[in-house]
Design an enzyme around this catalytic site. Structure first.
Site, mmCIF file in Angstrom:
data_model
loop_
_atom_site.group_PDB
_atom_site.id
_atom_site.type_symbol
_atom_site.label_atom_id
_atom_site.label_comp_id
_atom_site.label_asym_id
_atom_site.label_seq_id
_atom_site.Cartn_x
_atom_site.Cartn_y
_atom_site.Cartn_z
ATOM 1 N N ASP A 113 0.816 -1.196 0.000
ATOM 2 C CA ASP A 113 0.000 0.000 0.000
ATOM 3 C C ASP A 113 0.864 1.266 0.000
ATOM 4 O O ASP A 113 0.623 2.190 0.752
ATOM 5 C CB ASP A 113 -0.876 -0.043 1.281
ATOM 6 C CG ASP A 113 -1.996 0.976 1.232
ATOM 7 O OD1 ASP A 113 -2.302 1.446 0.134
ATOM 8 O OD2 ASP A 113 -2.538 1.309 2.303
ATOM 9 N N CYS A 149 -21.439 -5.528 -3.461
ATOM 10 C CA CYS A 149 -20.960 -6.189 -4.696
ATOM 11 C C CYS A 149 -21.305 -7.677 -4.663
ATOM 12 O O CYS A 149 -20.937 -8.381 -3.722
ATOM 13 C CB CYS A 149 -19.448 -5.994 -4.838
ATOM 14 S SG CYS A 149 -18.797 -6.807 -6.314
HETATM 15 S S1 SF4 Z 1 -20.639 -3.020 -10.862
HETATM 16 FE FE1 SF4 Z 1 -18.979 -4.467 -10.574
HETATM 17 S S2 SF4 Z 1 -17.883 -3.695 -8.785
HETATM 18 FE FE2 SF4 Z 1 -19.868 -2.697 -8.790
HETATM 19 S S3 SF4 Z 1 -21.168 -3.965 -7.481
HETATM 20 FE FE3 SF4 Z 1 -21.464 -4.650 -9.580
HETATM 21 S S4 SF4 Z 1 -20.004 -6.335 -9.885
HETATM 22 FE FE4 SF4 Z 1 -19.370 -5.194 -8.043
#
Ligand code: SF4
Ligand code: SF4
Length: 307
Positions: A130, A245
Site C-alpha cells: 500500500d 458487490c
Molecule cells: S458493478 Fe462491478 S464492482 Fe460494482 S457492485 Fe457490480 S459487480 Fe461489483
C-alpha cells in the site's frame, strides 16, 4: 525453464505464508493506466492527497523503482472477518478490525524475499504494501488476480474484494500470468449504493468525495458540510461499495491470527463511541491502522455524524 520453477517456488512459499493468491506480471510501463491516471489527477479526483501527484513516472514504471526490474509479484491477503460490528455502532472498515496490515504484510514479504535469496540466489528487489509509488491494483489485474470493478476495487472471481494487495518487484525473470476478463457486466449496485455519489462514472471514483478519504486522508479540522448527512455512520473508511458487490457474497473468513477482530471494538455501541476518551482510543487501537486518524481525527468523524 528456471522461470517456471522459480515462479512455482515463489507461489508455493507465498501460500505457505498465508497469502490467498499470488500472480506474476512482467515489469514494464503501465501503458493502459497512464492516460487514466493523468486524467484522474487533472480532474482533481485526488482531493487533498497531494502525494498522489508525486512520482508520476515511478508509479507507471517499476523499472524506475528497482534497477533492472523484470517481474512484479502480486500477492493477496484476505481480511474478511468472521464477525462484524453490531448494527448499533458507528462503523469502521473491516480491514481495520485487527492489527495494522502494514506490519503484518511486511513481515510476510520479508520472509518471502529471504526465501527467494536462499532458494534462488542473489535476487535484487523491493517490497511494497500500500505504498504510494506502486499501482497495486493495476499490477494485480495484469497478473490475473482479478479485474478492476466499477467501484475501482480489484475483484477476484472466487474471493470478491476484501483483501490487501502487496507486491515484490524483482530483477528476476519469472513466468508471467495473463489478465482475466471484467465480470461486472450490467451491474451498477456499487454506483447506486455509494452514500456520497463518489463513483462518478463506472470505474472512476472521485477520491475527494469518498468516505474513506473524508474519514482518513482528509486532515482538515472539519469534514465539508455537504457530506455531513451522507456519512452513513462511517467513522473510519467505508465498505459500502464492497458490501453490495455480488462477488463478495461468498467471501470466506480469513484465518490470519493478527487480523482477528478486537473484541472490545466489535462490542462498541454508538454511546460508547460518543464517550470515547483518548486513553481508550490508545488502548483500543494500539496496533491498529485506525491510529492514522489520531484521536482528534476520529473524534472529528464521530462528531460529524452526531451533528
Ligand atoms: S458493478 Fe462491478 S464492482 Fe460494482 S457492485 Fe457490480 S459487480 Fe461489483
Ligand atoms: S468506499 Fe464508500 S464512499 Fe467510497 S466509493 Fe465506495 S461506497 Fe462510495
Amino acid at each position: 525453464m528456471n522461470r517456471e520453477r522459480y515462479s512455482q517456488l515463489i507461489k508455493s512459499k507465498a501460500y505457505d505464508l498465508g497469502f490467498m493468491y499470488c500472480g506474476i506480471s512482467k515489469a514494464g510501463f503501465l501503458e493502459e493506466e497512464a492516460p487514466r491516471l493523468e486524467q484522474w489527477l487533472k480532474d482533481n479526483r485526488n482531493g487533498k492527497m497531494g502525494y498522489m501527484e508525486n512520482h508520476f513516472d515511478k508509479r507507471l514504471n517499476p523499472t524506475l523503482l528497482v534497477d533492472d526490474a523484470k517481474s512484479v509479484v502480486s500477492l493477496l491477503l484476505n481480511y474478511f472477518p468472521e464477525e462484524q460490528q453490531s448494527d448499533d455502532s458507528f462503523k469502521v472498515s473491516k480491514y481495520a478490525y485487527g492489527a495494522d496490515y502494514h506490519n503484518v504484510i511486511k513481515d510476510k514479504l520479508k520472509e518471502l524475499y529471504q526465501f527467494i535469496q536462499t532458494e534462488i540466489g542473489e535476487v535484487g528487489g523491493r517490497m511494497f504494501v500500500d505504498s504510494a509509488p506502486v499501482m497495486d491494483k493495476a499490477w494485480a489485474k495484469k497478473s490475473g488476480l482479478g479485474w478492476i470493478g466499477k467501484n475501482s476495487n480489484l475483484i477476484h472471481p472466487k474471493e470478491g474484494s476484501f483483501f490487501f494487495i502487496a507486491e515484490l518487484i524483482l530483477d528476476l525473470e519469472l513466468q508471467e500470468d495473463g489478465p482475466i476478463k471484467d465480470y461486472c457486466g450490467r451491474c451498477t449496485r456499487c454506483i447506486d449504493a455509494c452514500p456520497t455519489e463518489a463513483i462518478v462514472e463506472p470505474y472512476v471514483v472521485d477520491g475527494s468525495k469518498c468516505i474513506s478519504y473524508l474519514t482518513i486522508e482528509l486532515k482538515d479540522a472539519l469534514i465539508p458540510g455537504a457530506f455531513h448527512d451522507k456519512m452513513d455512520n462511517w467513522i473510519f473508511g467505508c465498505d459500502v461499495c464492497q458490501d453490495v458487490c455480488p462477488w463478495n457474497r461468498f467471501a470466506k473468513a480469513h484465518q490470519e491470527p493478527a487480523f482477528m477482530p478486537n473484541g472490545q471494538l466489535l462490542g462498541m455501541r454508538k454511546t460508547d463511541w460518543k464517550e470515547l476518551t483518548e486513553e481508550v482510543f490508545r488502548e483500543l487501537f494500539r496496533n491498529s491502522a485506525v491510529k492514522r486518524t489520531k484521536y482528534s481525527g476520529l473524534i472529528r468523524n464521530i462528531r460529524t455524524i452526531q451533528e
